[in-house]
Design a protein around this motif. Sequence first.
Motif, mmCIF file in Angstrom:
data_model
loop_
_atom_site.group_PDB
_atom_site.id
_atom_site.type_symbol
_atom_site.label_atom_id
_atom_site.label_comp_id
_atom_site.label_asym_id
_atom_site.label_seq_id
_atom_site.Cartn_x
_atom_site.Cartn_y
_atom_site.Cartn_z
ATOM 1 N N GLU A 145 0.750 -1.394 0.220
ATOM 2 C CA GLU A 145 -0.206 -0.162 0.274
ATOM 3 C C GLU A 145 1.007 1.029 0.109
ATOM 4 O O GLU A 145 0.314 1.887 -0.901
ATOM 5 C CB GLU A 145 -0.964 0.354 1.184
ATOM 6 N N TRP A 146 2.565 1.200 1.189
ATOM 7 C CA TRP A 146 3.111 2.636 0.682
ATOM 8 C C TRP A 146 3.846 2.634 -0.478
ATOM 9 O O TRP A 146 3.344 4.198 -0.951
ATOM 10 C CB TRP A 146 3.875 2.373 2.075
ATOM 11 N N HIS A 147 3.961 1.049 -1.524
ATOM 12 C CA HIS A 147 4.748 1.479 -2.370
ATOM 13 C C HIS A 147 2.866 2.048 -3.434
ATOM 14 O O HIS A 147 4.169 3.324 -4.121
ATOM 15 C CB HIS A 147 5.493 -0.203 -2.351
ATOM 16 N N GLY A 148 2.238 1.795 -3.363
ATOM 17 C CA GLY A 148 1.451 1.901 -4.167
ATOM 18 C C GLY A 148 1.121 3.060 -4.138
ATOM 19 O O GLY A 148 0.629 3.852 -5.173
ATOM 20 N N ALA A 149 0.985 3.509 -2.862
ATOM 21 C CA ALA A 149 0.148 5.552 -2.521
ATOM 22 C C ALA A 149 1.735 6.355 -3.028
ATOM 23 O O ALA A 149 1.388 7.604 -3.480
ATOM 24 C CB ALA A 149 0.326 5.398 -0.674
ATOM 25 N N TRP A 150 2.834 6.309 -2.657
ATOM 26 C CA TRP A 150 3.641 6.542 -3.704
ATOM 27 C C TRP A 150 3.908 6.880 -4.669
ATOM 28 O O TRP A 150 4.299 7.861 -5.217
ATOM 29 C CB TRP A 150 5.517 6.404 -3.219
ATOM 30 N N SER A 151 3.567 5.728 -6.031
ATOM 31 C CA SER A 151 3.375 5.670 -7.041
ATOM 32 C C SER A 151 2.596 6.377 -8.183
ATOM 33 O O SER A 151 2.116 7.438 -8.090
ATOM 34 C CB SER A 151 3.263 3.977 -7.569
ATOM 35 N N ALA A 152 1.282 6.671 -7.049
ATOM 36 C CA ALA A 152 -0.104 6.986 -7.252
ATOM 37 C C ALA A 152 0.429 8.901 -6.765
ATOM 38 O O ALA A 152 0.358 9.854 -8.065
ATOM 39 C CB ALA A 152 -1.031 6.924 -6.306
ATOM 40 N N GLU A 186 1.057 11.853 4.327
ATOM 41 C CA GLU A 186 1.289 10.863 5.191
ATOM 42 C C GLU A 186 1.726 10.100 4.976
ATOM 43 O O GLU A 186 1.624 8.763 5.207
ATOM 44 C CB GLU A 186 -0.836 10.677 6.186
ATOM 45 N N LEU A 187 2.617 10.331 3.451
ATOM 46 C CA LEU A 187 2.805 8.482 3.438
ATOM 47 C C LEU A 187 4.263 8.495 4.125
ATOM 48 O O LEU A 187 4.994 7.697 3.337
ATOM 49 C CB LEU A 187 3.180 8.809 1.848
#
Length: 107
Positions: free
Chosen positions: A5-12, A48-49
Amino acid sequence: MSNGEWHGAWSAALDELELDVSTVELMLADEHRHAETPPASLWKPPTELGALPLELKPRADEILTRQLKAAEEIARRMTATKQQMTMTTKIETGEAVKRPVYVDRAM
């Protein structure tokens, strides 16, 4: 937040930032479009990431390089526009062309 989720949030977040810089690059490439559609909103970094995942650093660096290049081009164009406006003002007031006035006394 899980690692995925962390990686996905940063990718977004990087997707959004890259879209913004792509928009600016397109506007710089097409000056008429820029005049018709100014940028809408500023990108706000996510708070928040936490730290950027190490494997996304090359992508973030590439986006930063593109942002800096676009900012440099914007500054260059602003300077050119200011110089052009200054010259236009001088032409309109007659200051750009100072011609000497001669009086022909031979006549």
